[in-house]
Scaffold this motif. Structure first.
Motif, PDB file in Angstrom:
ATOM      1  N   GLN A 262       0.832  -1.211   0.000  1.00  0.00           N
ATOM      2  CA  GLN A 262       0.000   0.000   0.000  1.00  0.00           C
ATOM      3  C   GLN A 262       0.864   1.256   0.000  1.00  0.00           C
ATOM      4  O   GLN A 262       0.617   2.204  -0.752  1.00  0.00           O
ATOM      5  CB  GLN A 262      -0.916  -0.010   1.234  1.00  0.00           C
ATOM      6  N   GLN A 282      -3.617   5.786 -12.783  1.00  0.00           N
ATOM      7  CA  GLN A 282      -4.874   5.073 -12.572  1.00  0.00           C
ATOM      8  C   GLN A 282      -4.714   3.568 -12.815  1.00  0.00           C
ATOM      9  O   GLN A 282      -5.265   2.738 -12.089  1.00  0.00           O
ATOM     10  CB  GLN A 282      -5.941   5.636 -13.516  1.00  0.00           C
ATOM     11  N   ARG A 283      -3.913   3.253 -13.818  1.00  0.00           N
ATOM     12  CA  ARG A 283      -3.701   1.837 -14.146  1.00  0.00           C
ATOM     13  C   ARG A 283      -3.038   1.091 -12.989  1.00  0.00           C
ATOM     14  O   ARG A 283      -3.502   0.035 -12.573  1.00  0.00           O
ATOM     15  CB  ARG A 283      -2.836   1.732 -15.398  1.00  0.00           C
ATOM     16  N   LYS A 285      -2.891   1.950  -9.880  1.00  0.00           N
ATOM     17  CA  LYS A 285      -3.759   1.993  -8.694  1.00  0.00           C
ATOM     18  C   LYS A 285      -4.810   0.877  -8.757  1.00  0.00           C
ATOM     19  O   LYS A 285      -4.998   0.121  -7.792  1.00  0.00           O
ATOM     20  CB  LYS A 285      -4.441   3.359  -8.598  1.00  0.00           C
ATOM     21  N   GLU A 286      -5.458   0.739  -9.890  1.00  0.00           N
ATOM     22  CA  GLU A 286      -6.506  -0.279 -10.038  1.00  0.00           C
ATOM     23  C   GLU A 286      -5.928  -1.690  -9.926  1.00  0.00           C
ATOM     24  O   GLU A 286      -6.489  -2.556  -9.245  1.00  0.00           O
ATOM     25  CB  GLU A 286      -7.212  -0.105 -11.384  1.00  0.00           C
ATOM     26  N   ARG A 287      -4.801  -1.919 -10.589  1.00  0.00           N
ATOM     27  CA  ARG A 287      -4.228  -3.264 -10.618  1.00  0.00           C
ATOM     28  C   ARG A 287      -3.743  -3.707  -9.239  1.00  0.00           C
ATOM     29  O   ARG A 287      -4.017  -4.828  -8.796  1.00  0.00           O
ATOM     30  CB  ARG A 287      -3.068  -3.323 -11.627  1.00  0.00           C
ATOM     31  N   GLU A 289      -4.530  -2.444  -6.211  1.00  0.00           N
ATOM     32  CA  GLU A 289      -5.621  -2.534  -5.226  1.00  0.00           C
ATOM     33  C   GLU A 289      -6.408  -3.836  -5.409  1.00  0.00           C
ATOM     34  O   GLU A 289      -6.818  -4.462  -4.424  1.00  0.00           O
ATOM     35  CB  GLU A 289      -6.548  -1.322  -5.353  1.00  0.00           C
ATOM     36  N   TYR A 290      -6.602  -4.238  -6.642  1.00  0.00           N
ATOM     37  CA  TYR A 290      -7.286  -5.510  -6.900  1.00  0.00           C
ATOM     38  C   TYR A 290      -6.457  -6.682  -6.354  1.00  0.00           C
ATOM     39  O   TYR A 290      -6.989  -7.597  -5.712  1.00  0.00           O
ATOM     40  CB  TYR A 290      -7.511  -5.678  -8.408  1.00  0.00           C
ATOM     41  N   ASP A 291      -5.130  -6.634  -6.608  1.00  0.00           N
ATOM     42  CA  ASP A 291      -4.253  -7.701  -6.108  1.00  0.00           C
ATOM     43  C   ASP A 291      -4.280  -7.767  -4.584  1.00  0.00           C
ATOM     44  O   ASP A 291      -4.302  -8.860  -3.996  1.00  0.00           O
ATOM     45  CB  ASP A 291      -2.812  -7.475  -6.589  1.00  0.00           C
ATOM     46  N   GLU A 293      -6.701  -6.930  -2.563  1.00  0.00           N
ATOM     47  CA  GLU A 293      -7.975  -7.514  -2.130  1.00  0.00           C
ATOM     48  C   GLU A 293      -7.950  -9.037  -2.270  1.00  0.00           C
ATOM     49  O   GLU A 293      -8.428  -9.768  -1.402  1.00  0.00           O
ATOM     50  CB  GLU A 293      -9.132  -6.935  -2.961  1.00  0.00           C
TER      51      GLU A 293
END
Length: 679
Positions: A262, A282-283, A285-287, A289-291, A293
């Motif tokens: 994080q 953005q790319r 951040k999305e990737r 954060e998904y990992d 989770e």
């Protein structure tokens, strides 16, 4: 336990001297030694004797899976009572994650893991963790790639003894921490099941099941049972259960890792925003954060290896843990075909770094992905205690490392000599070669011919076919599925001449070849360097009538060095044979059937280098393209399933050439099925 060498053979020729010199060098602490052994001189047997003499854990490193499997089988034959293990990449198919900026193409990671090889890898690590001294691990360059640390894995080892007081639920939690999965319905490798006071564990590194029976909180019995019949095989007073995965971490370290991921994500997002590139920000951040989770919920995610530094507790730039970390400080390393293996080790880091640079720069991965990598060559060298470089043509690096001290093994147990080398002018070289070929055909012998280009190989093959000579060619454009078939047909006499560009296949064993013809031998370069010429000439060293013809107008330095070295070896071998009254004996080696293919249509025989009479139809389940094109989607799916099954069976037998053939067939069938769907 000490190594116990089992063999019906005794060291002969210069093997006893090589064994003595190498053993003495290791015992006096020499850092590096070179074993210069010619083709067919029994180098593996020499190495086995050295291992038995020094009695230390040994890592034998080979540059590809097939040769590693060969060495593994030989070593298992020499040391049947000791722990001989196999550690190579466990992927049947692997497409690494990549990004191509010039076409804006992102390639997602795709893979197929071979469970049998995974079991063997775990078995190798388990043998080293057990503290045994009598361990030989035969490995490919996978040994320098990242895995879990030895400390974390040692802490996950579960030690049991009969009569021990241990709460059953506590035992189950330990199994889960060691990455075993509870499955009370279908017990598979890496699972465990619970039935009352009985716990069955299908260990990830074994073919058998461990049954632990409790009486209240006391272990009443520890038994190994057959995974199919559940008949008892053995009982134990003490037992160690090793982890089910090479990447082990604790729950606490997992939470620390998530926090660190994080923190680094925030830094990387800020970095891209400061650069004025919100798309990359953005790319990433999305990737990520998904990992995170996925890791929180399931304990893993796709591409979790890119976060390995956080789970291992390593600092940025710190090298990853690898198989070498599991060996004791005094272990011995043997690098087979070192002139090929050492450059391969040196190249691994650069290739991995180049691919990941794009992923990090374009926001697909955090910079921590760089730390999931193979060792740098200098890191690898720092972890080598003592090493024996084995090669028929050692490179300058190995000679420098050993300070020029080379242990030679030039005498073959069969008495065979290095081939005679003759230089002939390039004028009318094809006509001259044709005469030599016809002479070999009358003696039922084979001819290898090397050219400089693929086109030249194809044109020479076409010329030979047009003149009634059964010939074929082999080069990098020939599919894997066809290469082994070509080699087997060549040995079996289906055709007499094999034309190639680079026949420097270390380990290529063709006893039927009595002539190696080298076209344009005086064109200096990689394919006509001293080592390449020596390796190529060595392909004729398995035949009692072995001969090499170099077609050239001048004798280059590389040619002269090859000729001088071959003459030197041949003189030593002849003197030894005369002194010991040895008559050279022809090697007789069984021709493997390989995977047969249907005949190529006559219209394609010249363009593909296949003669209609040379590739015969058979009952093989591997189908040729014309048959494939007539198959329905359902039939293609069935063929894919069957080929996949055969691929797994071949890999289980460690027959990786055959497994690769089936893998290529699966890919071909899948592509055809997708094309039919689109149509």
């Amino acid at each position: 336990m000490n190594f116990k060498l089992t063999s019906k053979y005794k060291p002969t020729g210069d093997q006893p001297n090589a064994i003595k010199e190498l053993t003495e060098g290791i015992l006096r602490g020499d850092k590096a030694q070179v074993l210069l052994g010619v083709t067919g001189s029994g180098k593996t047997f020499t190495v086995a004797n050295v291992i038995a003499n020094i009695n230390r854990p040994t890592l034998i490193l080979s540059h590809n899976k097939t040769l590693a499997a060969q060495l593994y089988e030989e070593m298992k034959g020499f040391f049947p009572e000791n722990a001989v293990e196999y550690y190579v990449s466990y992927y049947d198919y692997y497409q690494p994650e990549a990004y191509l900026p010039h076409t804006d193409t992102y390639i997602e990671k795709d893979l197929a893991i071979n469970e049998e090889i995974d079991k063997l890898r775990l078995s190798a690590v388990s043998a080293l963790l057990s503290g045994r001294q009598d361990v030989v691990v035969v490995s490919s360059v996978s040994c320098i790639y990242g895995m879990g640390g030895p400390t974390a894995m040692s802490e996950s080892v579960i030690t049991l003894h009969r009569g021990q007081t241990l709460n059953r639920n506590m035992f189950l939690r330990k199994l889960v921490d060691a990455l075993y999965v509870r499955n009370d319905i279908d017990l598979q490798r890496g699972n465990f099941r619970v039935k009352g006071d009985t716990v069955d564990i299908f260990m990830a590194y074994s073919d058998n099941v461990l049954r632990v029976t409790f009486w209240d909180d006391e272990i009443d019995s520890i038994e190994e049972i057959d995974a199919v019949t559940y008949h008892r095989l053995a009982s134990f007073e003490d037992y160690q259960i090793f982890p089910a995965n090479l990447f082990v971490t604790t729950k606490e370290q997992q939470m620390i890792a998530i926090r660190q991921i994080q923190d680094d994500l925030v830094k990387q997002v800020d970095f891209f925003n400061e650069m004025g590139d919100p798309v990359k920000a953005q790319r990433i951040k999305e990737r990520v954060e998904y990992d995170m989770e996925m890791i929180k919920e399931l304990g893993h995610c796709s591409g979790i290896e890119n976060y390995s530094r956080y789970f291992d507790g390593r600092q940025p730039g710190q090298r990853p843990y690898c198989l070498l970390d599991f060996f004791p400080d005094d272990y011995l390393m043997v690098i087979d075909e070192s002139h090929v293996s050492v450059p391969q080790l040196n190249a691994m880091y650069g290739g991995d770094r180049a691919r990941k640079t794009n992923l990090v720069e374009y926001g697909f991965r955090l910079p921590a992905a760089f730390d999931n990598r193979p060792l740098r060559f200098e890191e690898f060298q720092s972890m080598v205690h003592q090493v024996i470089y084995v090669s028929a043509t050692p490179a300058d690096f190995e000679l420098a490392e050993s300070e020029g001290v080379v242990v030679e093994q030039l005498i073959r147990p069969t008495g065979l000599l290095d081939p005679d080398i003759e230089v002939r002018p390039s004028e009318n070289q094809i006509d001259d070669l044709m005469d030599e070929i016809l002479t070999r055909i009358r003696r039922d012998e084979r001819v290898l011919t090397t050219t400089l280009t693929k086109r030249m190989a194809e044109e020479l093959t076409e010329y030979l076919l047009n003149n009634g000579v059964k010939a074929n060619y082999i080069h990098s454009d020939v599919a894997t599925l066809d290469r082994v078939k070509i080699m087997n047909d060549f040995r079996a006499g289906v055709f007499d001449v094999l034309v190639g560009v680079n026949l420097l296949r270390e380990g290529l064993d063709l006893p039927e070849v009595s002539l190696v013809a080298i076209i344009d031998a005086d064109k200096e370069g990689f394919l006509r360097s001293h080592r390449s010429l020596t390796q190529t000439a060595g392909r004729a060293a398995r035949n009692v009538n072995g001969k090499v013809i170099m077609y050239a107008d001048t004798i280059t330095e590389s040619m002269q060095r090859t000729i001088d070295e071959t003459v030197r070896r041949r003189t030593i071998q002849m003197h030894y044979n005369e002194e010991h009254h040895i008559t050279p004996m022809q090697i007789v080696k069984e021709v493997k059937s390989g995977l047969a293919r249907h005949a190529t249509p006559a219209s394609d025989t010249i363009s593909k280098g296949y003669g209609d009479a040379y590739i015969e139809p058979d009952s093989s389940r591997m189908v040729a393209d014309p048959v494939m094109k007539q198959m329905s989607e359902k039939e293609l799916s069935e063929a894919i399933a069957e080929s996949t099954r055969l691929m797994n069976e071949a890999a289980k037998r460690l027959d990786f050439l055959q497994a690769a053939q089936y893998r290529d067939e699966v890919i071909r069938l899948t592509e055809l099925k997708e094309a039919k769907k689109e149509a």
